[in-house]
Design an enzyme around this catalytic site. Structure first.
Site, PDB file in Angstrom:
ATOM      1  N   ARG A  14       0.811  -1.223   0.000  1.00 26.31           N
ATOM      2  CA  ARG A  14       0.000   0.000   0.000  1.00 26.31           C
ATOM      3  C   ARG A  14       0.841   1.269   0.000  1.00 26.31           C
ATOM      4  NH1 ARG A  14      -4.259  -0.997   4.759  1.00 26.31           N
ATOM      5  NH2 ARG A  14      -2.740  -2.591   5.395  1.00 26.31           N
ATOM      6  N   LYS A  21       8.786  -1.044   2.797  1.00 27.13           N
ATOM      7  CA  LYS A  21       8.045  -0.129   3.666  1.00 27.13           C
ATOM      8  C   LYS A  21       8.866   0.324   4.867  1.00 27.13           C
ATOM      9  CE  LYS A  21       4.650  -1.768   6.205  1.00 27.13           C
ATOM     10  NZ  LYS A  21       3.318  -2.196   6.692  1.00 27.13           N
ATOM     11  N   TYR A 362      29.851  35.551  -4.697  1.00 27.82           N
ATOM     12  CA  TYR A 362      30.131  34.123  -4.567  1.00 27.82           C
ATOM     13  C   TYR A 362      31.555  33.953  -4.054  1.00 27.82           C
ATOM     14  CZ  TYR A 362      31.459  29.357  -5.583  1.00 27.82           C
ATOM     15  OH  TYR A 362      31.929  28.075  -5.457  1.00 27.82           O
TER      16      TYR A 362
END
Length: 448
Positions: A14, A21, A362
């Site tokens: 599911r 899972k 930068y």
């Protein structure tokens, strides 16, 4: 002696995912890691993870945990069948066995500790966690006598209408006397709707079996789909944020803030909305973080301010102001009383105390001294297309707007760099460096 068995062999269909899972992340850790960690307080002598579907992925993901052993369940024939696989591994084991699912990540260590204490105090053959749910559909029902001794457990799909009125459910978390359980396992049958070996059936062959109710039923929430994963994350976050607010942290709109439980916060920290703190981040006392910040695996020392900025794998020293819209990454070390302003990116650089990089710059692979002032639009051109090269700028040096330093290059102390300069060679101390084309003005010119 005490052992722990984590059930982690199922597919978890599911979740609609290629990832097993139990490996789905809940905050900074996977579900199965959280299940394992819930037992840390009781200091088990052995921890066994029962794997099946995509077991190699699970093993690779958590084999950094030195205490874990892996047990393969080649066929998934139910929870009872999973525990049967432990018999060869625990042949000579004589202690108690905790059993829990790898998809139940919210158990508090204190709850597991209470389970073990109750089990051993009453000399039970088995003790199981239970909870009273307002909507128990989908959970096995537990039936007890007046002393909380279990008389029967019935899976939801096997309950009749009368049994479904019982709201005490089985959390799937147990403490067994292992030798008693081992003797009961061969008696399990598949006489049920799923034709599987249910571990719950062992209560028919063990005595005494006691239920221990969990006051907060959210602890035993299992994860079967992404919706439940999101709900579990909300529960986890509520715990973390409540604990920090009680410890002296102010949160403006806590619902919009997320904080990993690995984060450490000092007293009188203020966290503004839409701020997210990740990993092993440490925020010092008196800091103000946000709104709109992401800070990951970084240290922000006392009384600093970070506004609408992203900081990762970096250290910011005390009384420093960052943002809005700054980005520090890749091992930046920023000194005390610094200012890093709008749209500044700093990467893998060391910045001295009282240095200002106010806007539109930068700074990469660079070392800046103390009290350096970086003009707007300053760039360290650190990459030649193959390798990265360093830029070194000494104390009290000032760079004009739109300066470019083509690395490798070293700029001395007390240097002034003219605006718009492209510096390609080293500059000694106490110098003025200008490297730009001479301005030409052609009067009376217009495009033909």
């Amino acid at each position: 002696m005490l052992a722990v068995a984590i059930l982690a062999a199922g597919k978890g269909t599911r979740m609609k995912s290629k990832l097993p899972k139990v490996l789905h992340p809940l905050g900074s850790k996977s579900l199965v890691e959280r299940a394992i960690e819930s037992c840390n307080t009781v200091k088990p002598d052995r921890t066994l993870v029962i794997i099946g579907y995509e077991g190699d992925k699970i093993e690779n993901a958590i084999n950094h945990l030195p205490e874990v052993e892996f047990v393969e369940q080649k066929e998934q024939l139910g929870t009872g069948h999973a525990i049967m696989q432990l018999v060869p591994y625990l042949e000579d084991f004589t202690g108690d066995l905790i059993v829990l699912n790898g998809d139940v990540p919210l158990l508090r260590p204190e709850t597991i500790e209470e389970l073990v204490k109750t089990h051993q105090k009453h000399n039970n053959s088995a003790t199981l966690l239970t909870a009273h749910l307002p909507k128990p559909k989908g959970y096995g029902r537990v039936f007890c006598d007046a002393n909380n001794l279990v008389t029967q457990i019935v899976e939801d799909r096997d309950c009749n209408d009368a049994q479904k009125q019982n709201h005490r459910i089985n959390a799937g978390v147990y403490c067994f006397h292992w030798q008693s359980l081992k003797e009961a396992l061969p008696k399990l049958t598949t006489n049920n709707d799923q034709q599987e070996y249910y571990l719950t059936e062992v209560v028919d062959f063990l005595n005494p079996v006691m239920a221990l109710d969990v006051p907060d039923h959210s602890e035993i929430s299992g994860i079967n789909d992404r919706c439940q994963l999101a709900v579990a994350y909300d529960i986890l976050q509520a715990r973390v944020k409540e604990a920090w607010m009680k410890a002296g942290v102010t949160m403006i709109d806590p619902d919009s803030i997320t904080i990993d439980e690995t984060v450490q916060l000092g007293m009188d920290v203020t966290i503004e909305p839409q701020t997210h703190l990740r990993g092993n981040t440490v925020i010092g006392a008196g800091c103000k973080i946000g709104p709109g910040c992401l800070i990951d695996n970084s240290i922000i020392e006392d009384n600093s301010t970070v506004l609408y900025s992203v900081i990762s794998d970096s250290k910011v020293s005390t009384n420093t102001k960052i943002g809005p819209y700054a980005h520090l990454r890749g091992g930046v070390e920023l000194g005390e009383n610094c200012r890093v302003g709008n749209f500044v990116e700093i990467k893998k650089s060391s910045i001295g105390n009282k240095t200002n990089i106010a806007h539109l710059s930068y700074i990469g692979d660079a070392t800046l001294g103390n009290q350096v002032n970086i003009g707007a639009g300053t760039i360290t051109a650190n990459y030649d297309g193959v390798n990265k090269h360093p830029t070194i700028i000494g104390d009290r040096t000032k760079t004009g707007s739109n300066s470019v330093f083509v690395a490798p290059v070293t700029i001395g102390k007390d240097v002034t760099v003219g605006a718009g300069s492209v510096i390609t060679h080293d500059v000694p101390n106490d110098s003025l460096a200008i490297a730009r084309g001479k301005q030409r003005v052609i009067e009376g010119w217009k495009k033909s």
